[in-house]
Design a protein around this motif. Structure first.
Motif, PDB file in Angstrom:
ATOM      1  N   ASP A   1     -41.723  40.944  -1.321  1.00 56.49           N
ATOM      2  CA  ASP A   1     -41.631  40.192  -2.475  1.00 56.49           C
ATOM      3  C   ASP A   1     -42.600  39.237  -1.985  1.00 56.49           C
ATOM      4  N   PHE A   2     -43.584  38.837  -3.195  1.00 55.67           N
ATOM      5  CA  PHE A   2     -44.160  37.437  -2.656  1.00 55.67           C
ATOM      6  C   PHE A   2     -43.893  36.412  -4.249  1.00 55.67           C
ATOM      7  N   ASN A   3     -42.646  36.288  -4.329  1.00 54.88           N
ATOM      8  CA  ASN A   3     -42.447  34.880  -5.904  1.00 54.88           C
ATOM      9  C   ASN A   3     -41.202  34.579  -4.555  1.00 54.88           C
ATOM     10  N   THR A   4     -40.311  34.720  -3.743  1.00 55.63           N
ATOM     11  CA  THR A   4     -39.436  34.438  -3.867  1.00 55.63           C
ATOM     12  C   THR A   4     -39.525  32.413  -3.143  1.00 55.63           C
ATOM     13  N   LEU A   5     -40.059  33.145  -1.882  1.00 53.05           N
ATOM     14  CA  LEU A   5     -40.748  32.401  -1.023  1.00 53.05           C
ATOM     15  C   LEU A   5     -41.459  32.726  -0.744  1.00 53.05           C
ATOM     16  N   ALA A   6     -43.336  31.387  -1.494  1.00 53.38           N
ATOM     17  CA  ALA A   6     -44.148  32.055  -1.099  1.00 53.38           C
ATOM     18  C   ALA A   6     -44.999  30.795  -1.344  1.00 53.38           C
ATOM     19  N   TYR A   7     -45.802  31.031  -0.710  1.00 50.48           N
ATOM     20  CA  TYR A   7     -46.921  29.829   0.757  1.00 50.48           C
ATOM     21  C   TYR A   7     -48.294  30.458  -0.024  1.00 50.48           C
ATOM     22  N   TYR A   8     -49.253  29.249  -0.891  1.00 48.66           N
ATOM     23  CA  TYR A   8     -50.247  29.796  -1.206  1.00 48.66           C
ATOM     24  C   TYR A   8     -51.101  29.006  -0.866  1.00 48.66           C
TER      25      TYR A   8
ATOM     26  N   GLN B   1     -47.102  37.122  12.962  1.00 46.18           N
ATOM     27  CA  GLN B   1     -45.524  36.460  14.104  1.00 46.18           C
ATOM     28  C   GLN B   1     -46.354  35.714  15.476  1.00 46.18           C
ATOM     29  N   LEU B   2     -45.721  33.559  15.210  1.00 46.76           N
ATOM     30  CA  LEU B   2     -45.543  33.365  16.646  1.00 46.76           C
ATOM     31  C   LEU B   2     -45.371  34.408  17.858  1.00 46.76           C
ATOM     32  N   ARG B   3     -46.505  33.341  18.566  1.00 46.17           N
ATOM     33  CA  ARG B   3     -46.862  33.680  20.114  1.00 46.17           C
ATOM     34  C   ARG B   3     -44.672  33.302  20.411  1.00 46.17           C
ATOM     35  N   GLU B   4     -44.606  34.341  21.601  1.00 43.50           N
ATOM     36  CA  GLU B   4     -43.557  33.746  22.646  1.00 43.50           C
ATOM     37  C   GLU B   4     -43.352  32.029  22.457  1.00 43.50           C
ATOM     38  N   GLY B   5     -42.526  31.481  22.642  1.00 47.61           N
ATOM     39  CA  GLY B   5     -41.915  29.724  22.725  1.00 47.61           C
ATOM     40  C   GLY B   5     -43.008  29.281  21.375  1.00 47.61           C
ATOM     41  N   GLY B   6     -43.787  30.192  20.728  1.00 48.48           N
ATOM     42  CA  GLY B   6     -44.042  29.077  19.372  1.00 48.48           C
ATOM     43  C   GLY B   6     -44.332  27.439  19.491  1.00 48.48           C
ATOM     44  N   ALA B   7     -45.297  27.308  20.770  1.00 49.31           N
ATOM     45  CA  ALA B   7     -45.620  25.898  21.030  1.00 49.31           C
ATOM     46  C   ALA B   7     -47.362  25.792  19.954  1.00 49.31           C
TER      47      ALA B   7
ATOM     48  N   PHE C   1     -58.039  30.268   7.350  1.00 52.01           N
ATOM     49  CA  PHE C   1     -57.199  29.560   7.262  1.00 52.01           C
ATOM     50  C   PHE C   1     -56.731  28.982   8.436  1.00 52.01           C
ATOM     51  N   ASN C   2     -55.843  27.763   8.674  1.00 52.14           N
ATOM     52  CA  ASN C   2     -54.943  27.415   9.860  1.00 52.14           C
ATOM     53  C   ASN C   2     -53.267  27.476  10.060  1.00 52.14           C
ATOM     54  N   ALA C   3     -52.861  28.445  10.966  1.00 49.84           N
ATOM     55  CA  ALA C   3     -51.673  29.110  10.690  1.00 49.84           C
ATOM     56  C   ALA C   3     -50.428  27.977  10.810  1.00 49.84           C
ATOM     57  N   PHE C   4     -49.539  27.847   9.327  1.00 51.53           N
ATOM     58  CA  PHE C   4     -49.145  26.547   8.902  1.00 51.53           C
ATOM     59  C   PHE C   4     -47.993  26.960   9.187  1.00 51.53           C
ATOM     60  N   GLU C   5     -47.034  25.620   9.562  1.00 47.53           N
ATOM     61  CA  GLU C   5     -45.654  25.178   9.334  1.00 47.53           C
ATOM     62  C   GLU C   5     -44.638  26.205   8.523  1.00 47.53           C
ATOM     63  N   PHE C   6     -44.861  26.959   7.254  1.00 48.26           N
ATOM     64  CA  PHE C   6     -44.707  28.262   7.348  1.00 48.26           C
ATOM     65  C   PHE C   6     -44.033  29.740   7.905  1.00 48.26           C
ATOM     66  N   MET C   7     -45.063  29.187   9.143  1.00 51.52           N
ATOM     67  CA  MET C   7     -45.060  30.643  10.735  1.00 51.52           C
ATOM     68  C   MET C   7     -43.960  29.824  11.211  1.00 51.52           C
ATOM     69  N   SER C   8     -43.547  28.517  11.184  1.00 51.57           N
ATOM     70  CA  SER C   8     -42.293  28.334  12.234  1.00 51.57           C
ATOM     71  C   SER C   8     -40.849  28.680  11.874  1.00 51.57           C
ATOM     72  N   ARG C   9     -41.050  28.771  10.232  1.00 53.88           N
ATOM     73  CA  ARG C   9     -39.236  29.073   9.888  1.00 53.88           C
ATOM     74  C   ARG C   9     -39.472  30.612   9.435  1.00 53.88           C
ATOM     75  N   HIS C  10     -40.176  31.643   9.623  1.00 48.00           N
ATOM     76  CA  HIS C  10     -39.986  32.780   9.692  1.00 48.00           C
ATOM     77  C   HIS C  10     -40.289  33.774  10.974  1.00 48.00           C
ATOM     78  N   PRO C  11     -39.740  34.865  11.266  1.00 52.88           N
ATOM     79  CA  PRO C  11     -39.507  35.454  11.829  1.00 52.88           C
ATOM     80  C   PRO C  11     -41.155  36.186  12.044  1.00 52.88           C
ATOM     81  N   SER C  12     -41.721  36.512  10.734  1.00 53.85           N
ATOM     82  CA  SER C  12     -42.687  37.713  10.220  1.00 53.85           C
ATOM     83  C   SER C  12     -43.177  36.760   8.983  1.00 53.85           C
TER      84      SER C  12
ATOM     85  N   ALA D   1     -48.448  33.614   1.208  1.00 58.75           N
ATOM     86  CA  ALA D   1     -47.720  34.683   1.796  1.00 58.75           C
ATOM     87  C   ALA D   1     -46.217  34.516   1.938  1.00 58.75           C
ATOM     88  N   SER D   2     -45.808  35.250   2.487  1.00 58.18           N
ATOM     89  CA  SER D   2     -44.493  35.629   2.292  1.00 58.18           C
ATOM     90  C   SER D   2     -43.646  36.031   3.819  1.00 58.18           C
ATOM     91  N   PRO D   3     -42.625  35.841   3.390  1.00 62.21           N
ATOM     92  CA  PRO D   3     -41.519  36.587   4.095  1.00 62.21           C
ATOM     93  C   PRO D   3     -41.177  37.927   4.473  1.00 62.21           C
TER      94      PRO D   3
END
Length: 395
Positions: free
Chosen positions: A293-300, A384-390, A327-338, A287-289
């Motif tokens: 580029d799937f090298n600089t910020l990458a989550y395998y 993308q996280l749904r509005e609110g992101g809860a 897989f389960n939507a991971f914490e990586f999602m909360s730090r990047h808009p897409s 995963a990458s934002p």
């Protein structure tokens, strides 16, 4: 080069890219996506003969080539993005016989159009749906919606006003040009009140542009050629689709795909090939934002067949041409808009137990003496996280 494209997303590039493009090329791509979607096209790389853009250039048209507005013509500069006004866009690449460069690469995808009014161009009539919520939000009644020909009445449901408008009656007009035959009509929404009108009437102009002919082949010729040796290297056609449950019955067609933290995501990779003796497996998913580029910020999630995320799991598949996983939507999602996923799939011969398709998790040597296998990269997203992101419970 060129051709008709109907996939919902993909990549366009000049012939031989990233090598030098040929002389005297004239390529036209016609991109046609689903009804009620639009085409968005973003250029990632442009390296051509610059200047006045008379010799080598790219043109983008808002529909068929010969009968649509020109959205842009360029040969250098920044990387532009274009959005069509309908479900069709054309891209033309032209080169002369003087200088040759790397060319261009662009990515296209389909985005939903506004759904206040939707239109489908069916074989015999236009199917038009007007949202009653939209009418109500503007202060209009569903019973004030008519065509020019008042004898052609719509069907009114609790949610929608539905017209089936024939191409040859109900006031539909026809117009021909080089590429299409255009059928047009107008749905009128009248303001209530006969003496004092507090709102303007709404006219919804609708049109179906029917292509007159299928794709016309465009080719380029090499001059002063003595011997021509042709080699073709094919890639397997692979796509990855999100599903809404582990039953894998309903595809998720929205893009972006809005999700909650802790939500389970279900994916199916599909190999499109007529050879039944092939097997496909997931080798690596990262995963990458940034979709480039799937090298600089990458989550395998999985790497070389070895799960890296504790929520990653595979499912039984009814066909060797499918690979199913979640897989389960991971914490990586909360730090990047897409977030985008890049998955590398392996295609092997069915029943070849020496191949990586059957070995599962492995740490590979630099040189592998096993049987031949093909690697195919597929990028999907954005998530993308749904509005609110809860966070929500797993689904």
């Amino acid at each position: 080069c060129g051709g008709s494209i109907s996939d919902s997303s993909g990549v366009l590039q000049s012939p031989n890219y990233p090598g030098s493009y040929p002389d005297n090329a004239d390529c036209v791509w016609e991109i046609q996506v689903e009804n009620n979607f639009r085409v968005t096209l973003t250029f990632r790389d442009i390296a051509m003969q610059s200047g006045t853009c008379q010799q080598d250039y790219i043109e983008v048209y808002d529909g068929p080539l010969h009968s649509s507005p020109l959205l842009g013509r360029f040969c250098s500069g920044s990387f532009p993005t274009y959005v069509s006004s309908s479900n069709m866009m054309s891209v033309r690449f032209h080169s002369d016989s003087r200088y040759s460069f790397r060319g261009f690469q662009a990515h296209y995808s389909s985005i939903p159009a506004g759904h206040n009014t939707t239109i489908q161009c069916l074989p015999d009539y236009m199917h038009v749906v007007v949202s009653r919520d939209y009418l109500q939000s503007q202060g209009y009644s569903a019973h004030g919606v008519t065509l020019n020909d008042s004898r052609c009445r719509p069907t009114v449901t609790p949610q929608e006003v539905v017209f089936n408008i024939p191409y040859n009656s109900c006031g539909t007009t026809q117009e021909e040009n080089n590429d299409t035959i255009n059928y047009s009509n107008t749905i009128r929404v009248a303001s209530s009140g006969y003496i004092i009108k507090r709102k303007k009437n709404i006219n919804l102009h609708i049109s179906c542009k029917m292509l007159r002919k299928s794709w016309q082949q465009v080719m380029y010729a090499a001059e002063d050629t003595v011997d021509v040796n042709e080699y073709q290297f094919g890639r397997y056609d692979m796509n990855i689709t999100f599903y809404d449950s582990p039953a894998f019955l309903r595809q998720v067609r929205s893009s972006p795909y809005y999700i909650d933290l802790n939500q389970n995501l279900y994916l199916q990779a599909c190999l499109r090939n007529s050879d039944p003796n092939l097997k496909v497996v997931v080798d690596t998913c990262v995963a990458s934002p940034d979709p480039h580029d799937f090298n600089t910020l990458a989550y395998y999630l999985v790497r070389n067949g070895c799960p890296r995320d504790s929520s990653y799991a595979t499912y039984y598949s009814p066909s060797s041409h499918f690979a199913r996983f979640k897989f389960n939507a991971f914490e990586f999602m909360s730090r990047h808009p897409s977030v985008y996923l890049k998955c590398q799939m392996l295609v092997c011969r069915l029943g070849d137990y020496s191949s990586h398709c059957y070995r599962g998790c492995s740490t590979r040597a630099k040189r592998d003496t096993g049987s031949a296998e093909e690697k195919v990269d597929v990028v999907v997203g954005p998530l993308q996280l749904r509005e609110g992101g809860a966070p929500s419970g797993s689904t």
